[in-house]
Design an enzyme around this catalytic site. Structure first.
Site, mmCIF file in Angstrom:
data_model
loop_
_atom_site.group_PDB
_atom_site.id
_atom_site.type_symbol
_atom_site.label_atom_id
_atom_site.label_comp_id
_atom_site.label_asym_id
_atom_site.label_seq_id
_atom_site.Cartn_x
_atom_site.Cartn_y
_atom_site.Cartn_z
ATOM 1 N N VAL A 14 0.824 -1.211 0.000
ATOM 2 C CA VAL A 14 0.000 0.000 0.000
ATOM 3 C C VAL A 14 0.858 1.260 0.000
ATOM 4 C CG1 VAL A 14 -0.177 0.082 2.541
ATOM 5 C CG2 VAL A 14 -1.969 1.140 1.133
ATOM 6 N N CYS A 27 4.325 0.962 1.924
ATOM 7 C CA CYS A 27 5.085 -0.074 1.229
ATOM 8 C C CYS A 27 5.429 -1.247 2.150
ATOM 9 C CB CYS A 27 6.352 0.493 0.600
ATOM 10 S SG CYS A 27 6.022 1.838 -0.565
#
Length: 227
Positions: free
Chosen positions: A85, A179
């Protein structure tokens, strides 16, 4: 001397699209990728900012959301890129290269490293010594991650790309583990260069991209058909 050694760089159409909703830019990317299946296309680089949004990679987990998806402060999209994400917002310069890697090098690892090189070169122009972190994708200054990279490549045509934090409000990152990296902070160029703007950084990114990929940037004044 081999005459081919002096061939002119290939052109790359560059579009500065300004503030564009993520869904619109995503649809445009898919349309431009599809064109490669029908007729020869130039390489393209789309440069945008997005209103606040979160995006997930194709196989990314929801475990890196700190809130239920419906409680996030911005919309959430699952995309076909790699990676976990991340967050996009104004003040972050997002680049979407639509390249035919058969013209360059059909090698995903090489392509990722080239994108990192573009951002490292860009930040060097502003006096920052940026680099990579072993085993991780992206660009860092010390332990602050200033740029994220997530790509999709199909039949050697690229989409998605990079996001460079120029002068964003970093607060939106607080709702996620960006991330999937929990032990390092997200940073921005503005933390090192107060007053910096996306407008100042954008032409530097274009020049760095052209240099790294050995392309001739052709600035387009109109958006591609479909946006």
């Amino acid at each position: 001397m081999d005459q081919n050694h002096w061939k002119s760089p290939l052109p790359c159409d560059v579009y500065n699209l300004g503030l564009v909703p993520f869904a619109d830019a995503w649809t445009l990317q898919k349309s431009l990728v599809q064109r490669h299946g029908h007729s020869p296309q130039p390489d393209r680089l789309l440069l945008v900012e997005h209103p606040g949004v979160y995006t997930l990679g194709l196989g990314s987990t929801l475990d890196y959301l700190k809130l239920p998806a419906e409680d996030l402060p911005y919309p959430l999209f699952r995309t076909e890129r790699g990676g976990e994400v991340t967050h996009h917002c104004p003040g972050q310069l997002v680049g979407y290269p639509i390249l035919n890697l058969k013209r360059h090098r059909p090698d995903l690892h090489w392509y990722l490293r080239q994108l990192e090189a573009v951002l490292i070169l860009t930040l060097a122009e502003f006096g920052l010594r940026a680099g990579r972190q072993s085993g991780l994708t992206g660009v860092w200054v010390g332990d602050r991650k200033l740029a994220a990279i997530g790509i999709k490549v199909s039949r050697w045509i690229t989409m998605h790309g990079f996001a460079l934090n120029v002068c964003p409000d970093l607060g939106g990152f607080g709702a996620i583990v960006p991330c999937g990296i929990s032990d390092k902070a997200v940073g921005s160029l503005a933390q090192f260069c107060p007053g910096i703007t996306v407008e100042a950084v954008l032409p530097v990114v274009v020049n760095s991209f052209a240099q790294v990929f050995e392309l001739n940037p052709v600035i387009q004044n109109a958006a591609p058909l479909g946006l």
